[in-house]
Design a protein around this motif. Structure first.
Motif, PDB file in Angstrom:
ATOM      1  N   ALA A  37     -29.182  -2.788  85.868  1.00  0.00           N
ATOM      2  CA  ALA A  37     -29.116  -1.445  85.289  1.00  0.00           C
ATOM      3  C   ALA A  37     -30.470  -1.068  84.701  1.00  0.00           C
ATOM      4  O   ALA A  37     -30.936   0.072  84.858  1.00  0.00           O
ATOM      5  N   TYR A  38     -31.129  -2.011  84.035  1.00  0.00           N
ATOM      6  CA  TYR A  38     -32.457  -1.743  83.473  1.00  0.00           C
ATOM      7  C   TYR A  38     -33.471  -1.477  84.575  1.00  0.00           C
ATOM      8  O   TYR A  38     -34.275  -0.539  84.487  1.00  0.00           O
ATOM      9  N   LYS A  39     -33.477  -2.322  85.616  1.00  0.00           N
ATOM     10  CA  LYS A  39     -34.426  -2.129  86.717  1.00  0.00           C
ATOM     11  C   LYS A  39     -34.191  -0.785  87.406  1.00  0.00           C
ATOM     12  O   LYS A  39     -35.140  -0.076  87.743  1.00  0.00           O
ATOM     13  N   GLY A  40     -32.923  -0.425  87.623  1.00  0.00           N
ATOM     14  CA  GLY A  40     -32.617   0.867  88.237  1.00  0.00           C
ATOM     15  C   GLY A  40     -33.000   2.024  87.335  1.00  0.00           C
ATOM     16  O   GLY A  40     -33.486   3.055  87.815  1.00  0.00           O
ATOM     17  N   PHE A  41     -32.787   1.872  86.028  1.00  0.00           N
ATOM     18  CA  PHE A  41     -33.150   2.912  85.068  1.00  0.00           C
ATOM     19  C   PHE A  41     -34.652   3.167  85.089  1.00  0.00           C
ATOM     20  O   PHE A  41     -35.105   4.300  85.019  1.00  0.00           O
ATOM     21  N   MET A  42     -35.440   2.102  85.178  1.00  0.00           N
ATOM     22  CA  MET A  42     -36.892   2.251  85.170  1.00  0.00           C
ATOM     23  C   MET A  42     -37.431   2.822  86.479  1.00  0.00           C
ATOM     24  O   MET A  42     -38.484   3.460  86.487  1.00  0.00           O
ATOM     25  N   ASN A  43     -36.711   2.628  87.576  1.00  0.00           N
ATOM     26  CA  ASN A  43     -37.215   3.072  88.880  1.00  0.00           C
ATOM     27  C   ASN A  43     -36.740   4.456  89.298  1.00  0.00           C
ATOM     28  O   ASN A  43     -37.321   5.050  90.202  1.00  0.00           O
ATOM     29  N   THR A  44     -35.688   4.985  88.697  1.00  0.00           N
ATOM     30  CA  THR A  44     -35.140   6.262  89.141  1.00  0.00           C
ATOM     31  C   THR A  44     -35.828   7.447  88.444  1.00  0.00           C
ATOM     32  O   THR A  44     -36.358   7.316  87.343  1.00  0.00           O
TER      33      THR A  44
END
Length: 111
Positions: A37-44
């Motif tokens: 969720a953190y990685k997706g939050f930072m990339n979107t």
């Protein structure tokens, strides 16, 4: 007598490990979800995706915090490792201090 102590400590550690196996698995899964969720939050770049991933991350964070007692299971794994490592270790007997003194004195005198 030392082996009996290792068996006793190892048995208690196995019981603690088995009783905390499900919380350990739940902690691992919730931390994995939190990481993605953190990685997706930072990339979107989408605001909707950021809000959605933030909500998922907060839920995963609360699930991780609720499984903190699983740390006892990890401590039990460490205790089992130490017992396994020290199982066949030889215990050195303490020498008589007077014979040790005599040996050192002879080495100093050069005999």
């Amino acid at each position: 007598m030392r082996k009996f102590g290792y068996i006793l400590v190892g048995g208690v550690a196995v019981m603690v490990l088995l009783s905390n196996l499900a919380p350990m698995l739940a902690l691992g899964i919730s931390l994995l979800i939190l990481y993605f969720a953190y990685k997706g939050f930072m990339n979107t770049d989408s605001s909707f995706n950021k809000v959605l991933l933030a909500v998922i991350g907060v839920i995963a964070l609360f699930a991780s915090v609720s499984n903190i007692p699983a740390i006892f299971g990890f401590v039990a794994v460490y205790v089992l490792f130490v017992v396994w490592k020290n199982w066949n270790k030889k215990v050195e007997k303490e020498e008589d201090p007077f014979t040790n003194f005599e040996k050192e004195w002879n080495e100093l005198k050069g005999n």
